[in-house]
Structure formats: C-alpha cells, structure tokens
Design a protein around this motif. Structure first.
Motif, PDB file in Angstrom:
ATOM      1  N   MET A   1      88.005  17.425   9.170  1.00  0.00           N
ATOM      2  CA  MET A   1      86.963  16.490   8.537  1.00  0.00           C
ATOM      3  C   MET A   1      85.647  17.348   8.442  1.00  0.00           C
ATOM      4  O   MET A   1      84.524  17.280   9.369  1.00  0.00           O
ATOM      5  CB  MET A   1      86.748  15.415   9.554  1.00  0.00           C
ATOM      6  N   THR A   2      85.186  17.950   7.466  1.00  0.00           N
ATOM      7  CA  THR A   2      83.970  18.570   7.286  1.00  0.00           C
ATOM      8  C   THR A   2      82.802  17.700   6.777  1.00  0.00           C
ATOM      9  O   THR A   2      81.993  17.185   7.401  1.00  0.00           O
ATOM     10  CB  THR A   2      83.862  20.003   6.477  1.00  0.00           C
ATOM     11  N   GLU A   3      83.411  17.076   5.383  1.00  0.00           N
ATOM     12  CA  GLU A   3      82.388  16.124   4.708  1.00  0.00           C
ATOM     13  C   GLU A   3      82.285  14.884   5.508  1.00  0.00           C
ATOM     14  O   GLU A   3      81.174  14.159   5.453  1.00  0.00           O
ATOM     15  CB  GLU A   3      82.801  15.869   3.513  1.00  0.00           C
ATOM     16  N   HIS A   4      83.363  14.583   6.187  1.00  0.00           N
ATOM     17  CA  HIS A   4      83.333  13.166   6.544  1.00  0.00           C
ATOM     18  C   HIS A   4      83.483  13.302   8.247  1.00  0.00           C
ATOM     19  O   HIS A   4      84.714  13.343   8.773  1.00  0.00           O
ATOM     20  CB  HIS A   4      84.867  12.233   6.225  1.00  0.00           C
ATOM     21  N   THR A   5      82.280  13.187   8.848  1.00  0.00           N
ATOM     22  CA  THR A   5      82.524  13.121  10.258  1.00  0.00           C
ATOM     23  C   THR A   5      82.729  11.774  10.729  1.00  0.00           C
ATOM     24  O   THR A   5      82.135  10.909  10.116  1.00  0.00           O
ATOM     25  CB  THR A   5      81.142  13.589  11.033  1.00  0.00           C
ATOM     26  N   ARG A   6      83.549  11.743  11.909  1.00  0.00           N
ATOM     27  CA  ARG A   6      83.685  10.334  12.421  1.00  0.00           C
ATOM     28  C   ARG A   6      82.658  10.037  13.667  1.00  0.00           C
ATOM     29  O   ARG A   6      82.765  11.046  14.519  1.00  0.00           O
ATOM     30  CB  ARG A   6      85.023  10.366  12.944  1.00  0.00           C
ATOM     31  N   GLU A   7      82.076   8.904  13.600  1.00  0.00           N
ATOM     32  CA  GLU A   7      81.536   8.745  14.824  1.00  0.00           C
ATOM     33  C   GLU A   7      82.129   8.206  15.879  1.00  0.00           C
ATOM     34  O   GLU A   7      83.573   7.571  15.767  1.00  0.00           O
ATOM     35  CB  GLU A   7      80.447   7.516  14.290  1.00  0.00           C
ATOM     36  N   ALA A   8      81.842   8.312  17.261  1.00  0.00           N
ATOM     37  CA  ALA A   8      82.731   8.032  18.165  1.00  0.00           C
ATOM     38  C   ALA A   8      81.898   6.791  19.244  1.00  0.00           C
ATOM     39  O   ALA A   8      80.710   6.791  19.145  1.00  0.00           O
ATOM     40  CB  ALA A   8      82.920   9.057  19.208  1.00  0.00           C
ATOM     41  N   MET A   9      82.702   5.713  19.660  1.00  0.00           N
ATOM     42  CA  MET A   9      82.082   4.730  20.439  1.00  0.00           C
ATOM     43  C   MET A   9      82.756   4.799  21.664  1.00  0.00           C
ATOM     44  O   MET A   9      83.995   4.915  21.717  1.00  0.00           O
ATOM     45  CB  MET A   9      82.268   3.452  19.862  1.00  0.00           C
ATOM     46  N   GLU A  10      82.142   4.635  23.042  1.00  0.00           N
ATOM     47  CA  GLU A  10      82.800   4.788  24.109  1.00  0.00           C
ATOM     48  C   GLU A  10      82.831   3.252  24.673  1.00  0.00           C
ATOM     49  O   GLU A  10      81.995   2.589  24.657  1.00  0.00           O
ATOM     50  CB  GLU A  10      81.885   5.691  25.202  1.00  0.00           C
ATOM     51  N   GLU A 171      86.275   5.893   3.657  1.00  0.00           N
ATOM     52  CA  GLU A 171      85.412   5.659   4.914  1.00  0.00           C
ATOM     53  C   GLU A 171      86.273   6.232   6.004  1.00  0.00           C
ATOM     54  O   GLU A 171      87.571   5.991   6.045  1.00  0.00           O
ATOM     55  CB  GLU A 171      85.691   4.078   5.198  1.00  0.00           C
ATOM     56  N   PRO A 172      85.906   7.306   6.852  1.00  0.00           N
ATOM     57  CA  PRO A 172      86.665   8.008   7.593  1.00  0.00           C
ATOM     58  C   PRO A 172      87.177   7.352   8.699  1.00  0.00           C
ATOM     59  O   PRO A 172      88.011   7.735   9.479  1.00  0.00           O
ATOM     60  CB  PRO A 172      85.874   9.118   7.979  1.00  0.00           C
ATOM     61  N   GLY A 173      86.479   6.188   9.127  1.00  0.00           N
ATOM     62  CA  GLY A 173      86.744   5.422  10.209  1.00  0.00           C
ATOM     63  C   GLY A 173      86.096   5.767  11.436  1.00  0.00           C
ATOM     64  O   GLY A 173      85.269   6.791  11.289  1.00  0.00           O
ATOM     65  N   MET A 174      86.268   5.418  12.766  1.00  0.00           N
ATOM     66  CA  MET A 174      85.590   5.723  13.849  1.00  0.00           C
ATOM     67  C   MET A 174      86.614   6.069  14.784  1.00  0.00           C
ATOM     68  O   MET A 174      87.637   5.781  14.875  1.00  0.00           O
ATOM     69  CB  MET A 174      85.012   4.459  14.287  1.00  0.00           C
ATOM     70  N   GLU A 175      86.020   6.713  15.865  1.00  0.00           N
ATOM     71  CA  GLU A 175      87.046   7.260  16.884  1.00  0.00           C
ATOM     72  C   GLU A 175      86.402   6.130  18.141  1.00  0.00           C
ATOM     73  O   GLU A 175      85.185   5.985  18.399  1.00  0.00           O
ATOM     74  CB  GLU A 175      86.757   8.741  17.667  1.00  0.00           C
ATOM     75  N   LEU A 176      87.367   5.441  18.774  1.00  0.00           N
ATOM     76  CA  LEU A 176      86.914   4.664  19.756  1.00  0.00           C
ATOM     77  C   LEU A 176      87.604   5.069  21.214  1.00  0.00           C
ATOM     78  O   LEU A 176      88.901   5.353  21.297  1.00  0.00           O
ATOM     79  CB  LEU A 176      87.741   3.382  19.509  1.00  0.00           C
ATOM     80  N   HIS A 177      86.722   5.731  21.922  1.00  0.00           N
ATOM     81  CA  HIS A 177      87.220   6.137  23.314  1.00  0.00           C
ATOM     82  C   HIS A 177      87.255   5.223  24.383  1.00  0.00           C
ATOM     83  O   HIS A 177      86.338   4.493  24.505  1.00  0.00           O
ATOM     84  CB  HIS A 177      86.335   7.432  23.535  1.00  0.00           C
ATOM     85  N   GLY A 178      88.076   5.377  25.337  1.00  0.00           N
ATOM     86  CA  GLY A 178      88.278   4.444  26.324  1.00  0.00           C
ATOM     87  C   GLY A 178      88.549   5.277  27.794  1.00  0.00           C
ATOM     88  O   GLY A 178      89.233   6.264  27.531  1.00  0.00           O
TER      89      GLY A 178
END
Ligand code: FAD
Length: 549
Positions: A1-10, A171-178
């Motif tokens: 994913m170069t153009e579309h970076t995903r944000e991450a939430m913890e 929309e690339p979506g998000m990473e949800l980390h746990g």
C-alpha cells in the motif's frame, strides 16, 4: 500500500463478529475492568443483520453473564410450553414420546427467541458498558506481528473495482491492533479458517462436520398459533438420502419459525437441500399449519455439527477462537448459542487475567482449558457419539444407541468411548454416475417457493462493482471436474442460487457466480467436493438483512 496507507488503532481486545460469542466476550471484559479498551467489528449492516438461529435458547449462558437479564429487558419473552418430536412418513407421522429421552433434551426452562433481537439487546448492554461496536465493518485480513503472532485485523476496506484494484471511492480501511484478538465469526469463519490452517490447530482432531440450516418466518392464522410450542421432526422427506430434520417454533405475534437442516455429509450429489425444505412444507401436518399464512422472511446458515471431538485447538499467539468459529453446537439439542455465550465469557476472563499480569499476544491457554473441562465441554461430551452414529449407522441407530449413550453419559460413563466422524463433508460427496437424480415437485407459490423468490425475502445486497467474494482457487475446476464428476452440485447445495452452469455463445459449459445473492451461509466453502471455493468476506454492510431471525 503506497498511495493508501492504513491508520492503526490500539485496543486491549479486538473482537471480530457481533454474535452471541463476541458480544458476551465484550460485555464480560468491561464488567471485569471498565478501563479496558474493547472494540467489536461486525460485517452486517447492523448488529443482528446476519444472525440466523432456530432459536430455542437455553438461558444458562445469559444467566452466567447477565444474571439480571430479565430486569434489564432482554427479549426472552416466550417460554417453551410444549415439546414435540415426530417421525414423518410421506402421508403421516408418529409422535415419539418425551419420556425415553435423556433430561438434557428437555426444553423446559428454555425460550423461543429471535437471536437477532437478543444480539441487538446484548449490543446495547455492551455499549452501555463502554464497548465500541462498529457494524458495517468487515474484517478482511489478519495482521501478523514480527514474531508470527496475531496482532490485529484489517477492517473497513471499501470501494474496490471488480478486478480488485482500488476504485474511485476506495477506502483502505484500518488496522485494529489488540493485545488479544478474538475471532467470533461463527461457523466456518473466514479469518478463523486461515488461522486454523496457519497454526495447524485441527491437528489430531476429528474433521469438523456441518449441516445447512434454512429457515422461514411465517405469520399464520391466529387460530392455529400456539405460543411457546416447539416441534422437531425427522424422517420424510430426507429418508435415507441424508441426515437432518425440521424445527417449528411458535414465537409471539402469530409468528412461527419453520426451519430445516440437512447434514452436509450427504453422498448423493443430486440432492437439492433447498428443495427438500420446500417439499417438507407440503407434509400434511405442516401444510395444515401454514395454510392461509404467509412467509415473511427467509435465510440460511451452516451449523457446526462435529461437536466435542472436532473442536480444534482454540488459541494461538495473540488470538482466541470463540463460539461456532470452534464449533460448539450440541447436535441433538440443536443448540449452540448458550455455549457461544459461555465461550465469550471464558475468553474474556482469560484475557483479563493475562492483561492484569502484563501479558499480551501469547496463548490464552486458560480459555481453552475452561472450554474443554468446564460447562461447554461437559455439555458437548455427553452427546459426542450421536452425530457419528447418525452419519455411519443411520437415524435409527442414532436414536436408539445414541439415545442410550446420552443416558449413560448423563450418568458419567459411555460404553462407546468417543466415536470418530471419518470423512469431511466435502469428501463424503459421491460421484453423480453412482446415484439417481431426484425429482423435486415444482413449488406452488403458496407453501413452497422457488429459490430466487425466497432469496428476495432475505433482503440480501452486495455492491456489484466489487470483486466476487467467492474465490475459485482454480477457475477451471467447476466445469472440468465438478460438472462431469459430481453433476455440478453447487447449483443445488447453495440455498441462495449463487452458482449456475450455463452455456456460453459457443455452446460450451460456463460456470457463473451470482455473488450478489449470497446469504453468507458458507455452505459452498464447506461442501465443494474439490474444496476449490474460498468464501472471503465482501465489503462491510453487504449480505442479508434479517429482521428477527
Ligand atoms: C438453522 C439453525 C438453527 C439453529 N438453532 C439453534 C437453536 O435453536 N438454539 C441454539 O442455541 N442454537 C441454534 N443454532 C446454533 C447457533 O446459531 C450458533 O451456535 C450460534 O449462532 C453461534 O454463535 P457465534 O457468536 O459463535 O456465531 P454467529 O451467531 O454466527 O455470529 C457471528 C457474527 O460474526 C459476524 N462475522 C463473521 N465474520 C466476520 C468478519 N470477518 N468480519 C466481521 N464480522 C464477521 C457475522 O456477521 C455474525 O454476526 C442454530 C443454527 C442454525 C444455522
């Protein structure tokens, strides 16, 4: 994913799926520690949109989780009043008395519910405790950490073109980390399937077994309605072609749940489970009940049937598998919701204790121990031989020998030990040339309906511009292998008419996937004899929109 970076939430715990298992885990985590950050992601357009159960609910799971559920307004309004078992023949029926059945089969104290509505209510309880719930968010990928542990999931990717490339509104979506990820996707979860394979969690276990459950909601003549009545049938129309049976549950408001389960280990590839269901409604006993009524909703979902001996290992680094992602249905009782709830509670308690100790991303072995040795294991162990007896020796053996075994297990022992299931449901499928085609009567449009008309009563919807979420590992297999060898069974086993064999302009056979019709039952992923269909998650909000299934 170069153009579309995903944000991450913890988060502390990320939960995939807002069914009874996932919501119970979320509620329990916040009961234990209000400061924990807990998120639940659900692919349905709203909580409950993809929930399909019978359902007669054994409230033991809810009792353990929210003991004052009654005061809190849980939608358990219809206690079971009577419990009937029938063996059907084509023109009549024999009532099987209740007295020889082991006590575990008794529905006294249970409730006829809409599990969709129970989940909607559970989501409200969770949100009041501070759980974040995001419906319309499909979890499409696992995020792995540097050491191969499971770190999170990707959710909310939208707007791909049909070739998989990003479309105009992508929309690339998000990473949800746990610290821990709970997979509570229900039966044949797509992420759970990946995790089970990656960590070889089924090693040393029996294959998981499944049924296909189809269900309609009917509004019937008030004169015939008996609120609280529960009926199960076996026998006709399936006979020796397949295991399975029906359920008829009278809830409130003159509504009746009419459902039919076909065990997916059937051999005859000409069998058409949906048409077996439609035919069943023409049995005189059932037709009499439904005559003059109207069908107001339709849906389908696979049900796990492997039970105790098929449960895979349920933990790996950073992840726990909950509820029917593991397969916790008690088959003779046709009940899994109570165990789904208890598993959510157990996973939450294990994660809470681990987080208290400063742990993260490891194996929650305390969860697995609780499932296998606690209330869930006890429930499933007593009935573990019923399904193998039914599959290998037929209905009569399952009723008699299986019934006897349930009795002795209730007393604490079994003369049979633990029977195996043998083949997977896909492997059980026989070659078309060895079986007779089955002639199904045409639906009459009053009691029985053609498949596509019924699918419109599931209110299913998929954005057409996205890639088909039903992926073929090898696109040539349906026509080169499945059609000649097995008679193209996907055209029949899918209860939503997703798969078709048509002729192209040259007159050659062509396989068509109408993914828009999919009701997310997962039968194709389970029953395809070549194991060539991979059910992946479509974009969030797509799929059925069940009212009160
Ligand atoms: C026809 C039928 C009749 C049944 N009758 C009964 C009964 O009478 N009583 C009983 O107790 N049990 C019954 N069961 C069994 C019961 O439905 C299951 O045991 C129960 O649903 C398991 O709960 P769960 O939370 O594990 O999964 P589910 O209830 O399937 O919930 C999983 C949730 O996760 C969501 N999800 C899945 N994958 C993703 C993803 N990747 N991203 C985001 N969200 C996702 C789904 O949309 C769904 O909302 C029946 C089942 C069937 C099919």
């Amino acid at each position: 994913m170069t153009e579309h970076t995903r944000e991450a939430m913890e988060y502390d715990v990320v939960i995939v799926g807002a069914g009874p298992a996932g919501l119970s885990a979320a509620i329990r985590l916040k009961q234990l520690d209000a400061e924990l950050n807990v998120v639940v992601l659900e692919k349905g357009s709203e909580v409950g949109a993809h929930i399909l159960s019978g359902a007669v609910l054994d409230p033991c799971g809810l009792d353990a989780l929210i003991p004052d559920w009654k005061a809190k307004g849980a939608p358990l309004n219809v206690p079971v009043k009577d419990d009937n078992f029938y063996m059907l023949g084509e023109a009549g029926q024999i009532r099987i008395p209740n007295w020889p059945m082991p006590p575990l089969m008794n529905n006294h104290g249970n409730y006829i519910v809409s599990m969709g509505n129970v989940c909607r209510w559970m989501a409200e309880q969770a949100e009041e405790l501070g759980v974040e719930i995001f419906p319309g968010m499909a979890c499409s990928e696992i995020v792995y950490g540097d050491n191969g542990e499971i770190k999170g999931v990707v959710a909310g990717e939208f707007g791909k073109n049909s070739d998989g490339t990003p479309g105009p509104g992508y929309e690339p979506g998000m990473e949800l980390h746990g610290k821990y990820v709970f997979l509570s996707e229900g039966v044949r979860g797509s992420l759970a399937k990946e995790v089970i394979a990656k960590y070889d969690l089924s090693k040393g276990k029996e294959p998981q077994k499944f049924g296909l459950g189809m269900k309609e909601i009917w509004e019937i003549d008030p004169e015939k309605h008996r609120e609280g009545s529960v009926t199960h049938t076996m026998g006709w129309p399936l006979g020796s072609n397949a295991g399975g049976g029906s359920f008829i549950y009278h809830l409130d408001n003159n509504q009746v749940y009419v459902g039919f389960v076909v065990h997916l280990n059937y051999e005859n590839p000409h069998l058409y489970p949906y048409m077996e269901f439609q035919r069943f409604k023409h049995h005189p006993m059932v037709a009499e009940l439904l005559k003059g009524g109207k069908r107001v909703a339709y849906g389908a979902r696979a049900i796990s049937e492997g039970g105790y001996q098929s449960m895979p290992k349920m933990v790996a680094p950073g992840v726990a598998l909950l509820g029917c992602s593991v397969g916790m249905v008690n088959v003779p009782r046709i009940k899994g919701n109570h165990n789904a709830m208890l598993s959510g509670k157990a996973a939450a308690e294990a994660a809470y204790a681990a987080i208290q100790d400063g742990r993260a991303s490891d194996e929650l072995t305390a969860y697995e121990t609780e499932v296998r040795t606690g209330a869930i294991g006890t429930d499933l162990k007593k009935v573990r031989n019923v399904k193998p007896l039914w599959s290998k020796r037929g209905l009569l053996a399952s009723l008699t020998v299986g019934g006897f075994d349930m009795w002795t297990n209730t007393l604490g022992f079994s003369l049979l030990g633990t029977l195996g299931h043998g083949k997977s449901d896909a492997e059980a499928t026989g070659e078309a040339k060895n079986f007779k085609p089955i002639d199904y009567p045409k639906p009459d449009g009053k009691l029985s309906f053609d498949r596509l008309t019924n699918v419109s009563f599931a209110a299913t919807n998929h954005e057409e511009s996205q890639p088909a979420h039903l992926k073929l590992k090898d696109p040539s297999i349906p026509v080169s292998v499945n059609l000649p060898k097995y008679g193209g069974p996907s055209a029949r086993y899918c209860p939503a008419g997703v798969y078709e064999f048509v002729k192209d302009e040259k007159g050659d056979d062509k396989f068509v996937i109408n993914f828009q019709n999919c009701v997310h039952c997962k039968t194709c992923d389970i029953k395809d004899p070549s194991q060539n269909i991979n059910w992946t998650v479509p974009q969030g909000g797509d799929g059925p929109n069940y009212p009160n299934m």
